[in-house]
Design a protein around this motif. Structure first.
Motif, PDB file in Angstrom:
ATOM      1  N   VAL A   1       0.868  -1.180   0.000  1.00  0.00           N
ATOM      2  CA  VAL A   1       0.000   0.000   0.000  1.00  0.00           C
ATOM      3  C   VAL A   1       0.902   1.226   0.000  1.00  0.00           C
ATOM      4  O   VAL A   1       1.947   1.240   0.668  1.00  0.00           O
ATOM      5  N   GLU A   2       0.513   2.243  -0.735  1.00  0.00           N
ATOM      6  CA  GLU A   2       1.283   3.488  -0.800  1.00  0.00           C
ATOM      7  C   GLU A   2       0.557   4.566   0.003  1.00  0.00           C
ATOM      8  O   GLU A   2      -0.464   5.105  -0.454  1.00  0.00           O
ATOM      9  N   PRO A   3       1.054   4.902   1.211  1.00  0.00           N
ATOM     10  CA  PRO A   3       0.407   5.976   1.973  1.00  0.00           C
ATOM     11  C   PRO A   3       0.833   7.353   1.459  1.00  0.00           C
ATOM     12  O   PRO A   3       1.997   7.563   1.117  1.00  0.00           O
ATOM     13  N   VAL A   4      -0.111   8.274   1.392  1.00  0.00           N
ATOM     14  CA  VAL A   4       0.155   9.631   0.917  1.00  0.00           C
ATOM     15  C   VAL A   4      -0.462  10.612   1.906  1.00  0.00           C
ATOM     16  O   VAL A   4      -1.683  10.614   2.112  1.00  0.00           O
ATOM     17  N   VAL A   5       0.367  11.434   2.539  1.00  0.00           N
ATOM     18  CA  VAL A   5      -0.119  12.440   3.483  1.00  0.00           C
ATOM     19  C   VAL A   5      -0.413  13.728   2.720  1.00  0.00           C
ATOM     20  O   VAL A   5       0.469  14.276   2.052  1.00  0.00           O
ATOM     21  N   LEU A   6      -1.648  14.206   2.827  1.00  0.00           N
ATOM     22  CA  LEU A   6      -2.082  15.379   2.080  1.00  0.00           C
ATOM     23  C   LEU A   6      -1.951  16.679   2.861  1.00  0.00           C
ATOM     24  O   LEU A   6      -1.928  17.754   2.269  1.00  0.00           O
ATOM     25  N   GLY A   7      -1.900  16.612   4.186  1.00  0.00           N
ATOM     26  CA  GLY A   7      -1.822  17.830   4.970  1.00  0.00           C
ATOM     27  C   GLY A   7      -2.527  17.684   6.295  1.00  0.00           C
ATOM     28  O   GLY A   7      -2.989  16.595   6.666  1.00  0.00           O
ATOM     29  N   PRO A   8      -2.654  18.778   7.055  1.00  0.00           N
ATOM     30  CA  PRO A   8      -3.169  18.707   8.429  1.00  0.00           C
ATOM     31  C   PRO A   8      -4.676  18.808   8.561  1.00  0.00           C
ATOM     32  O   PRO A   8      -5.198  18.702   9.672  1.00  0.00           O
ATOM     33  N   GLU A   9      -5.393  19.029   7.476  1.00  0.00           N
ATOM     34  CA  GLU A   9      -6.814  19.358   7.577  1.00  0.00           C
ATOM     35  C   GLU A   9      -7.693  18.116   7.499  1.00  0.00           C
ATOM     36  O   GLU A   9      -7.630  17.344   6.553  1.00  0.00           O
TER      37      GLU A   9
END
Length: 369
Positions: free
Chosen positions: A239-247
């Motif tokens: 699985v490829e986790p992708v963090v988009l930001g704090p919101e």
């Protein structure tokens, strides 16, 4: 060793759990109230079965909620209740978003005559787009510095052990698992879920792609102040986790956009093949679609088995588009399409059982009653 709790071990949940287990995590779940199929999937994935949701909460560092969209809010309430039963005492105000007395786009779609204003937690369960006690999901999305339930985003960022809403983190003895909601819901509904979790630290998430047990490479999009913790789980390259930001709400918004394309296109193709079967032109239609890059029909068959849950997902997309000032009519209509598909014989099977069906059989099972 990190312990991850899966709620619940269906086709996707069990697949994620297996990837994490092979990556080195302890993965736990419960089969309390679950089907025989879920029990089989959990066993096949090698998940450790605990007697109750409270036991899962007590054992876990991270909870992954993977349920049908229509069950997401009720599941969040159940997780919060189980946390209390397990003695995990969160700040009761920490799951709240700021209230403004406004109604959500979801209300505008389902009850256009309703006046904006408060509303009960019961309303939030029966109307997933409505925040309990009022307040818009938009506020939670557009104020990234505000912690759900009070406190500054700066505090949470500079003090990784600090819980959303105040208090110390798990490493400091608070014992609160991070709850990653990976369900296909609108940003407005995600705000309701954050409230329902009643002070537990929340990560907004969405999944794009099949379970790792079907094919590796699914992307898990994550947003929120604790998103990096979920991204850092041992996904074993599956699985490829992708963090988009704090919101909170960002990952859900992405899912509503991409799912609208993927599942919307599948609904269009399904209707085209059903119509082609009726008129006796299935083979030339398939040939022409293949000539333009639309090859294969296995995805149509798999989607049919999940049509019932796609009904709610289409409505969530409709609510998201209404919140963006766009007409919800397209995805309201696609909800009706999936509701009709859900009544066909093909929809009664399991996703993992449809791979070898030929197109003529798929169409036959989509058109007979």
């Amino acid at each position: 060793m990190t312990t991850v709790g899966i709620v619940s071990p269906g086709f996707m949940g069990a697949g994620l759990g297996q990837a994490l287990r092979t990556g080195g995590a302890r993965v736990v779940t419960t089969l309390d109230g679950r089907s025989a199929r879920s029990a089989r999937l959990a066993t096949d994935a090698g998940l450790e079965v605990l007697p109750s949701l409270a036991a899962v909460l007590a054992a876990s560092d991270v909870i992954l909620s993977v349920v049908p969209p229509g069950q997401a809010v009720a599941t969040a309430h159940a997780v919060a209740t189980a946390a209390r039963a397990a003695g995990l005492h969160a700040d009761p105000g920490a799951g709240s978003t700021r209230g403004s007395g406004t109604s959500s786009a979801r209300e505008a779609i389902t009850d256009p005559g309703r006046e904006a204003g408060g509303g009960s937690a019961r309303e939030a369960i029966t109307d997933p787009g409505r925040e309990a006690g009022g307040g818009s999901g938009r506020e939670a999305i557009t104020d990234p510095g505000r912690e759900v339930g009070g406190g500054s985003g700066r505090e949470a960022t500079t003090d990784p052990g600090r819980e959303v809403g105040g208090g110390s983190g798990r490493g400091a003895g608070a014992g609160l698992p991070v709850v990653a909601d990976l369900n296909a819901v609108s940003p407005e509904t995600m705000a309701v879920i954050a409230r329902a979790l009643d002070g537990l630290p929340v990560v907004d998430g969405s999944i794009s792609g099949p379970p790792p047990t079907t094919a590796p490479g699914a992307h898990v999009y994550l947003s929120g102040l604790r998103a990096a913790e979920v991204a850092a789980l041992p996904w074993d390259g599956q699985v490829e986790p992708v963090v988009l930001g704090p919101e909170i709400g960002t990952a859900s918004a992405l899912k509503m956009c991409t799912a609208g394309v993927y599942k919307g296109l599948t609904a269009l193709l399904t209707q085209a093949l059903r119509t082609a079967g009726h008129h006796g032109v299935l083979d030339p239609v398939l040939a022409d679609l293949a000539r333009n890059g639309f090859t294969g029909s296995a995805g149509i068959a798999r989607s049919a088995t999940k049509a019932a849950r796609f009904v709610d997902e289409m409505r969530e997309i409709a609510a998201t588009q209404a919140g963006a000032g766009l007409t919800p009519a397209l995805f309201q209509a696609l909800a009706d399409v999936y509701a009709d598909i859900a009544t066909t014989p093909l929809a009664q099977g399991a996703p993992e059982s449809t791979g070898d069906l030929p197109p003529t059989e798929i169409v036959n099972r989509l058109t007979s009653r």
